[in-house]
Design a protein around this motif. Structure first.
Motif, PDB file in Angstrom:
ATOM      1  N   UNK A 149     -25.301  -5.262 -47.108  1.00  0.00           N
ATOM      2  CA  UNK A 149     -26.005  -6.184 -47.994  1.00  0.00           C
ATOM      3  C   UNK A 149     -27.400  -6.519 -47.482  1.00  0.00           C
ATOM      4  N   UNK A 150     -27.548  -6.587 -46.162  1.00  0.00           N
ATOM      5  CA  UNK A 150     -28.850  -6.920 -45.566  1.00  0.00           C
ATOM      6  C   UNK A 150     -29.853  -5.775 -45.683  1.00  0.00           C
ATOM      7  N   UNK A 152     -31.013  -4.512 -48.262  1.00  0.00           N
ATOM      8  CA  UNK A 152     -31.940  -4.675 -49.384  1.00  0.00           C
ATOM      9  C   UNK A 152     -32.398  -6.131 -49.555  1.00  0.00           C
ATOM     10  N   UNK A 153     -32.327  -6.923 -48.474  1.00  0.00           N
ATOM     11  CA  UNK A 153     -32.837  -8.293 -48.541  1.00  0.00           C
ATOM     12  C   UNK A 153     -32.103  -9.218 -47.590  1.00  0.00           C
ATOM     13  N   UNK A 154     -32.147 -10.513 -47.900  1.00  0.00           N
ATOM     14  CA  UNK A 154     -31.494 -11.508 -47.061  1.00  0.00           C
ATOM     15  C   UNK A 154     -30.056 -11.730 -47.523  1.00  0.00           C
ATOM     16  N   UNK A 155     -29.216 -12.195 -46.584  1.00  0.00           N
ATOM     17  CA  UNK A 155     -27.810 -12.449 -46.879  1.00  0.00           C
ATOM     18  C   UNK A 155     -27.432 -13.837 -46.377  1.00  0.00           C
ATOM     19  N   UNK A 156     -26.759 -14.614 -47.222  1.00  0.00           N
ATOM     20  CA  UNK A 156     -26.278 -15.936 -46.832  1.00  0.00           C
ATOM     21  C   UNK A 156     -24.802 -16.046 -47.176  1.00  0.00           C
ATOM     22  N   UNK A 157     -23.974 -16.423 -46.195  1.00  0.00           N
ATOM     23  CA  UNK A 157     -22.565 -16.652 -46.471  1.00  0.00           C
ATOM     24  C   UNK A 157     -22.383 -18.061 -47.022  1.00  0.00           C
ATOM     25  N   UNK A 158     -21.632 -18.174 -48.114  1.00  0.00           N
ATOM     26  CA  UNK A 158     -21.386 -19.472 -48.752  1.00  0.00           C
ATOM     27  C   UNK A 158     -19.901 -19.597 -49.066  1.00  0.00           C
ATOM     28  N   UNK A 159     -19.380 -20.829 -49.162  1.00  0.00           N
ATOM     29  CA  UNK A 159     -18.001 -20.995 -49.634  1.00  0.00           C
ATOM     30  C   UNK A 159     -17.926 -20.598 -51.101  1.00  0.00           C
ATOM     31  N   UNK A 160     -16.779 -20.121 -51.528  1.00  0.00           N
ATOM     32  CA  UNK A 160     -16.673 -19.613 -52.903  1.00  0.00           C
ATOM     33  C   UNK A 160     -16.996 -20.683 -53.945  1.00  0.00           C
ATOM     34  N   UNK A 161     -16.738 -21.949 -53.628  1.00  0.00           N
ATOM     35  CA  UNK A 161     -17.007 -23.005 -54.606  1.00  0.00           C
ATOM     36  C   UNK A 161     -18.490 -23.090 -54.978  1.00  0.00           C
ATOM     37  N   UNK A 162     -19.380 -22.485 -54.167  1.00  0.00           N
ATOM     38  CA  UNK A 162     -20.814 -22.525 -54.455  1.00  0.00           C
ATOM     39  C   UNK A 162     -21.329 -21.260 -55.140  1.00  0.00           C
TER      40      UNK A 162
END
Length: 264
Positions: A149-150, A152-162
């Motif tokens: 994923x990185x 082609x850009x930036x990657x941020x892990x988030x909880x599924x609720x977001x």
């Protein structure tokens, strides 16, 4: 490692291009499928990857399998591949509004699932991707998917609720930005500037402003204040935007986007 794509639209091809450019995978390590021969031949010619119109061939071979089709097609696509996907395959969805539980329900069994939301700037390797991992995905697999994923850009892990919020703030937001650029360019043309030059100057201003905020870490309000000289041109424009409810309009638009994602 074999990376598979079911669906070869704009997002899939952006991701494939990033992987190849960054050396995450070689062309022979990527296989993709699409409905039509025209699409598979076009992608094969562009990237020299393996292509097919048979989703099962991709599902059988892939160690990481990207489901890059529209959410409405998930039931149909998954019904055809669920019996051939290996237990150790990591399945990555890029569909808005479809939860890990929903996808697992379509497979009818426990799977190594990842849900992510990229955006179209991935086409120029400036994507913003949020990702959430299912409980069966190992730390090593998370790292492997994150590297892909990185590319082609930036990657941020988030909880599924977001994830629905992600759709509003980054997944769909390039459209809002393009509308803003177009509006600025239209007024520049109205005031006498050539169209091509107007688009270039408006777009570069947005690009530069975003880069300035990211690289300095300053609050956007502080950066806005830096441009607004007392009694100057910028504060006059800002006053009009405030009077016209720009902030509220953006927030309302995002709220509609987020609600739509929740109800897909």
């Amino acid at each position: 490692m074999k990376i598979g794509f079911i669906g070869l639209g704009n997002m899939a091809t952006a991701m494939i291009g990033g992987m190849l450019q960054k050396g995450i995978a070689a062309p022979e390590d990527i296989i993709g499928s699409a409905r039509t021969e025209t699409t598979v031949e076009k992608v094969k010619t562009k990237f020299n990857i393996n292509t097919t119109t048979d989703n099962k061939i991709v599902a059988v071979q892939a160690d990481i399998l990207f489901l890059a089709v529209k959410p409405i097609f998930f039931p149909e696509v998954i019904a055809r591949i669920r019996d051939v996907v290996r237990e150790d395959t990591v399945i990555v969805s890029i569909a808005a509004g479809k939860t890990l539980a929903y996808i697992e329900g379509l497979f009818g069994k426990k799977c190594k699932l990842v849900r992510c939301m990229p955006n179209t700037p991935a086409l120029v390797l400036e994507g913003c991707t949020a990702v959430t991992y299912g409980e069966l995905v190992t730390a090593e697999e998370k790292e492997r998917v994150g590297k892909v994923l990185a590319s082609f850009g930036t990657v941020s892990e988030v909880p599924e609720r977001l994830m629905d919020v992600v759709v509003g703030v980054s997944g769909s937001s390039p459209a809002y930005v393009f509308m803003f650029i177009e509006a600025m360019a239209d007024e520049a043309v109205c005031a006498g500037m050539p169209r091509k030059q107007a688009y270039e100057m408006a777009a570069q201003s947005v690009l530069g402003s975003a880069k300035l905020m990211l690289e300095t870490g300053r609050h956007p309000g502080e950066l806005k204040d830096m441009v607004c000289s007392p009694g100057g041109t910028t504060i006059a424009a800002v006053k009009v935007l405030e009077e016209m409810g720009m902030r509220a309009a953006v927030m309302d638009a995002m709220e509609a986007c987020i609600e739509k994602s929740k109800n897909l």
